[in-house]
Structures are given as C-alpha cells and as structure tokens.
Enzyme design. Structure first.
Site, mmCIF file in Angstrom:
data_model
loop_
_atom_site.group_PDB
_atom_site.id
_atom_site.type_symbol
_atom_site.label_atom_id
_atom_site.label_comp_id
_atom_site.label_asym_id
_atom_site.label_seq_id
_atom_site.Cartn_x
_atom_site.Cartn_y
_atom_site.Cartn_z
ATOM 1 N N CYS A 1 -2.052 6.917 -6.011
ATOM 2 C CA CYS A 1 -0.613 6.740 -5.805
ATOM 3 C C CYS A 1 -0.141 5.533 -6.605
ATOM 4 C CB CYS A 1 -0.322 6.551 -4.322
ATOM 5 S SG CYS A 1 1.408 6.243 -3.935
ATOM 6 N N TYR B 1 0.844 -1.188 0.000
ATOM 7 C CA TYR B 1 0.000 0.000 0.000
ATOM 8 C C TYR B 1 0.882 1.240 0.000
ATOM 9 C CZ TYR B 1 0.870 0.780 5.024
ATOM 10 O OH TYR B 1 1.461 1.028 6.236
ATOM 11 N N CYS B 2 0.280 2.363 -0.428
ATOM 12 C CA CYS B 2 1.028 3.620 -0.456
ATOM 13 C C CYS B 2 0.121 4.764 0.008
ATOM 14 C CB CYS B 2 1.677 3.863 -1.816
ATOM 15 S SG CYS B 2 0.561 3.767 -3.235
ATOM 16 N N ARG B 3 0.167 5.897 -0.687
ATOM 17 C CA ARG B 3 -0.497 7.104 -0.164
ATOM 18 C C ARG B 3 -2.006 7.097 -0.315
ATOM 19 N NH1 ARG B 3 4.214 10.489 -3.091
ATOM 20 N NH2 ARG B 3 5.718 10.496 -1.350
#
Length: 220
Positions: free
Chosen positions: A182, A176-178
């Site tokens: 993203c 996962y990221c922002r």
C-alpha cells in the site's frame, strides 16, 4: 492406486480457485476486503471500476468460495470467506514479489523510492506503549471504522495536509495503511517529512497486523 478420474477432478477443483485469483482486479478486491466488509458500490468506487464489472468479478470470487455475502435491504455486502483467504492473498503477493522480477519491479515502481523510515510491528507496539509515537491510520475512514490499531488516529491521506495541527509537534508520527504493498503510508511519511515533522511508517500494514492476531479496535 487412486482413481484417476477422481484425482483429475481434485486438481481441477483446485485450479478453479487458482483461476479466480488470475485477475488483477479480483486481487485488488481481495486486498480491499481484507480491510473489512464492503458493499458492491463501495468496492467499485475503491477499485475504480463500474458496478457491473465489479459484480461480475465478485461473483467469480464467490463461486470459488473466496468471499461470502450479506444482504442489507437492497444492498449486498461482501466479505472474505475467512482469515485464511487473507493469508492466501498475502502469500500470493509475497511469493510474486520474491520470485517474479516483473512483479518486484512493478511493486517498486508503484511504491516509489525506498526513502522513508520503516518500523516493524514489535517496534511500533513498544513505542506506542512508552508514548514515543502516535500512530496515524491514513486509510479511508470506512476502513479505519472496520478495524484499526488500538489508539491510532484516523487521518485519511487526502486530509493530512489540512489536519497537521492535530498532530503534536514533539511526538514522532508512525503512519500505516492497508499492507506491505500500500502506497498511502509512504506518501504520508514523505508529506510529513517535507513539512518538518518526524515520521516513519509501519513496514507492512493492517492486513499483516490482523494476520499476526494483534489487537484490533473497531470504531462505534
């Protein structure tokens, strides 16, 4: 009947907030600040702009009441003025993606082909609780430190290739990221799949996780 001058001033004041949002760079700064507080220098580096330019955009956001500041010695640190600002940014982004063909095309071009498996927040929590997956936060380390999904391992995307040995071979990885726009998690899943690892991504990211009032850990 209300006072026409007062009414005009009301709508003009709303428009000034809208005007502050009328810049791609300022929206990117809000996106970055949704991950946590940062100094002007750190924001400038992350957004790829000069410090002077970054400061000017931040002042515009501050004058509109969208960000707040904290001084630490000679450094000025910025943060979102409230969770509602993060929600406003997320709504603006989603409305544009839904109703603007140009915005949707730009999003799809940036994120690339829809060729990666995605799981939603509820499914990720279920799999984490049963030990079926390991969550990997592929954002920069400073964003992980500011707040991350409990139990997630921090491996920034640029370090992922060199740190593959830290990931168990027999457990699926969920990156996962922002947020939903993203690209880091998309790239991480493609990289892992190319190396024979079972991998998926969170369908959105840390922005939406926070807005859903889900548990967040901060590194010490």
């Amino acid at each position: 009947m209300g006072d026409a001058v007062a009414k005009a001033e009301l709508f003009d004041s709303l428009a000034r907030v809208g005007k502050a949002l009328g810049s791609g760079t300022r929206l990117e700064l809000l996106d970055l600040l949704a991950q946590g507080e940062r100094s002007v220098e750190a924001l400038a580096r992350a957004a790829g702009v000069g410090i002077t330019t970054c400061s000017a955009h931040l002042q515009t956001l501050r004058q509109a009441g969208l960000v707040a500041t904290r001084r630490d010695g000679t450094k000025i640190h910025y943060r979102l003025a409230g969770t509602d600002v993060a929600a406003l940014y997320a709504l603006l982004r989603d409305v544009a993606g839904t109703h603007s063909a140009q915005a949707a095309a730009a999003r799809d071009s940036y994120l690339g082909a829809d060729d990666t498996e995605a799981v939603d927040r509820d499914e990720l929590q279920r799999r984490l609780a049963t030990g079926q997956v390991i969550a990997v936060d592929v954002r920069p380390a400073e964003e992980y430190t500011a707040g991350h999904i409990p139990g997630a391992l921090s491996i920034p995307l640029e370090q992922l290739t060199d740190r593959l040995a830290e990931l168990p071979d027999d457990v699926e990885v969920v990156a996962y990221c922002r947020g939903a726009y993203c690209v880091l998690a998309h790239d991480a899943v493609r990289l892992l799949a190319a190396r024979g690892r079972r991998a998926a991504r969170l369908v959105d990211g840390m922005l939406e996780w926070r807005l859903a009032n889900l548990p967040v850990d901060a590194a010490t």
